[in-house]
Scaffold this active site. Structure first.
Site, mmCIF file in Angstrom:
data_model
loop_
_atom_site.group_PDB
_atom_site.id
_atom_site.type_symbol
_atom_site.label_atom_id
_atom_site.label_comp_id
_atom_site.label_asym_id
_atom_site.label_seq_id
_atom_site.Cartn_x
_atom_site.Cartn_y
_atom_site.Cartn_z
ATOM 1 N N ALA A 1 0.840 -1.195 0.000
ATOM 2 C CA ALA A 1 0.000 0.000 0.000
ATOM 3 C C ALA A 1 0.877 1.248 0.000
ATOM 4 C CB ALA A 1 -0.904 -0.011 1.222
ATOM 5 N N GLY B 1 -0.288 -4.902 1.184
ATOM 6 C CA GLY B 1 -1.562 -4.803 0.465
ATOM 7 C C GLY B 1 -1.523 -5.537 -0.866
ATOM 8 N N GLU C 1 -2.246 -9.001 -0.030
ATOM 9 C CA GLU C 1 -3.677 -9.135 0.282
ATOM 10 C C GLU C 1 -4.517 -9.145 -0.995
ATOM 11 O OE1 GLU C 1 -3.517 -5.821 3.166
ATOM 12 O OE2 GLU C 1 -4.550 -7.193 4.538
ATOM 13 N N GLU D 1 4.021 -5.267 7.291
ATOM 14 C CA GLU D 1 3.316 -4.253 8.091
ATOM 15 C C GLU D 1 3.826 -4.167 9.520
ATOM 16 O OE1 GLU D 1 1.901 -6.307 5.981
ATOM 17 O OE2 GLU D 1 0.226 -5.384 4.914
#
Lengths: 257, 258
Positions: free
Chosen positions: B66, B109, B112, B132
């Protein structure tokens, strides 16, 4: 840019010289790092179609510099942090790598030689799995490669007894590819590297993948990777050039692409 | 297709391809990009000519994660009001097969997003990670849930706690991905798999996905009842007649998705 090695690219060949001649090119952490960085640079440099690793002075590489060793250090962590990443970078390299073994290759120096695709040996070269003499085990991938080259029995002998192997014996047991006289050393190494640099480089990289896959995959998975490799090779310009040259009864000129 | 800023889409036969297109940022995900992916996916899901969706990334990596810049100033209230992960929930509602073709970095992300795919074809050079934890946070778009369902609690905790990089081989071993291919052939192999699925009866694929997803979230008994209803339902399709007739007549079936 480099302090412990010399690295030059000329006529499609990357020359990597271990350059601590007064220490018989013994490894310090910086040299591990610089060899790794040089191999990485050669791997991504389209100009490079062959890599040669050799040593400045009379040794190829005498192994770990013992002045950097102290009793309290974690030997396993040294491998994970320094030798492992270097050897892995060599394993990932898709250009042909020639070990030009100019003198003694001992300990991790032996391991470095084993990680190359070819070993050309000078009459002055020798191999020594010295680890056992200081109560350690062969590291940096040494036995992984050694057993593949000379078989379990001979690998056990070399690593447990720790006897020196002469250049001529190394060729006899399949440990080295060619024995080269001192007089023609540079010329013959150069000719060998030049020949490699003129071959279909992409195909060589794919052959190297298949050679690795032999030890890593089941036969079924190997056949699938082989099919993928051949698919990629079949799309290269060099494949087309090879076919055209064969049809036209001329010598192929490969671009490496 | 309409113009997107951060993705590119195209059709190849009955397969629709979505490519993440921020290669200079290693396809790091921002909220706009996720919205675009969702919009494209939903459009393809409704489009009758599309049978399979392929998701991949342009450039050196599938997605390195992200966009951190978007998040540094966030607080719980701003996150609640933005409700950005609601978009992700819509990805889970896509009914057609989604094939992820991943390479390079598949981080945070990006990982994910990959886990939202039904099938993952991975280049041999792929590295997966949930980094993260190293930023003092954790995955928030399904990472802890989907990875655990695929790889099990043991490995999920190890990888999520350490944030370490996982090789394609390791991911394959633990059931996170379906197949490893040479990087040069990633799209070719993904399209090959897509073509294989495109020849299958679409409604079967659809209800198989529906049933398998049910298995992830329900008791065996409940799932069995659910499966049974889907099985019965397929006998209302023309493709069931076509499939069984073709079998009896020893010819290849031609499925219409009806």
């Amino acid at each position: 840019m480099f302090e412990t090695i010399r690295y030059d690219v000329k006529d499609g060949i990357a020359w990597l010289y271990l350059n601590r001649p007064t220490k018989l090119n013994a490894f310090i952490a910086q040299m591990n790092r610089e060899v790794k960085e040089a191999i990485k640079a050669a791997s991504s440099d389209d100009q490079v179609r062959c890599v040669v690793i050799s040593g400045e002075g009379r040794a190829f590489c005498s192994g770990q510099d013992l002045s950097e060793v102290d009793e309290n250090m974690d030997h396993g962590q040294v491998l994970r942090d320094h030798y492992g990443p270097m050897i892995m970078q060599i394993r990932k390299c898709e250009k042909p790598i020639v070990g030009a073994i100019n003198g003694v290759a001992a300990g991790a120096g032996f391991s470095l030689a084993l990680a190359c695709d070819f070993r050309l040996v000078s009459e002055r070269a020798s191999f020594l799995n010295a680890f056992v003499h200081v109560g350690l085990i062969p590291d940096s991938g040494n036995l992984y490669y050694l057993t593949q080259l000379v078989g379990q029995a001979k690998a056990a002998e070399l690593s447990i007894l720790g006897e020196k192997v002469s250049a001529a014996d190394a060729v006899d047991m399949g440990l080295a590819n060619r024995l080269i006289s001192v007089e023609t050393w540079e010329e013959d190494v150069n000719a060998f590297a030049t020949r490699l640099a003129s071959l279909p480089t992409k195909a060589i990289g794919l052959i190297k993948r298949s050679l690795k896959a032999v030890t890593e995959l089941s036969f079924e998975d190997y056949l699938e990777q082989e099919a993928q490799g051949q698919r990629i090779a079949g799309l290269t310009n060099d494949h087309r050039e090879g076919i055209n040259a064969f049809m036209g009864k001329r010598k192929p000129v490969y671009s490496g692409q | 297709m309409s113009n997107f800023d951060f993705i590119e889409t195209y059709f190849k036969g009955s397969t629709a391809v979505i490519e993440l297109n921020r290669p200079r940022q290693l396809n790091s995900l921002n909220t706009k990009m996720i919205s675009e992916i969702v919009v494209a996916m939903e459009a393809f899901d409704r489009n009758e000519t599309v049978r399979v969706i392929v998701l991949s990334g342009k450039g050196r990596s599938f997605s390195a994660g992200a966009d951190i810049d978007e998040m540094t100033e966030a607080n719980p209230i701003s996150l609640e009001l933005l409700n950005q992960f609601a978009e992700w929930d819509r990805l889970a509602l896509i009914k057609k097969p989604i094939i992820g073709a991943v390479h390079g970095f598949v981080f945070g992300g990006g990982f994910e997003l990959a886990l939202c795919c039904d099938v993952l074809i991975s280049a041999s050079n792929t590295e997966f990670a949930f980094p993260e934890v190293g930023l003092g946070v954790m995955p928030g778009a399904g990472g802890t849930q989907r990875l655990t369902k695929l790889a099990g609690r043991t490995k999920a905790l190890e990888w999520l706690w350490t944030g370490e990089r996982i090789s394609a081989e390791t991911a394959l071993k633990h059931g996170v991905i379906n197949k490893i291919v040479y990087p040069e052939l990633l799209m070719e192999e993904a399209m090959k798999f897509a073509n294989k699925l495109a020849k299958q009866p679409p409604l079967s694929l659809r209800l198989i996905k529906d049933s398998v997803n049910k298995a992830v979230d329900s008791s065996l008994y409940e799932g069995m009842q659910y499966e049974r209803k889907n099985f019965y339902l397929l006998f209302a399709t023309q493709d069931q007649k076509e499939g069984m007739n073709a079998f009896i007549e020893k010819r290849k079936p031609d499925y219409q998705g009806k």
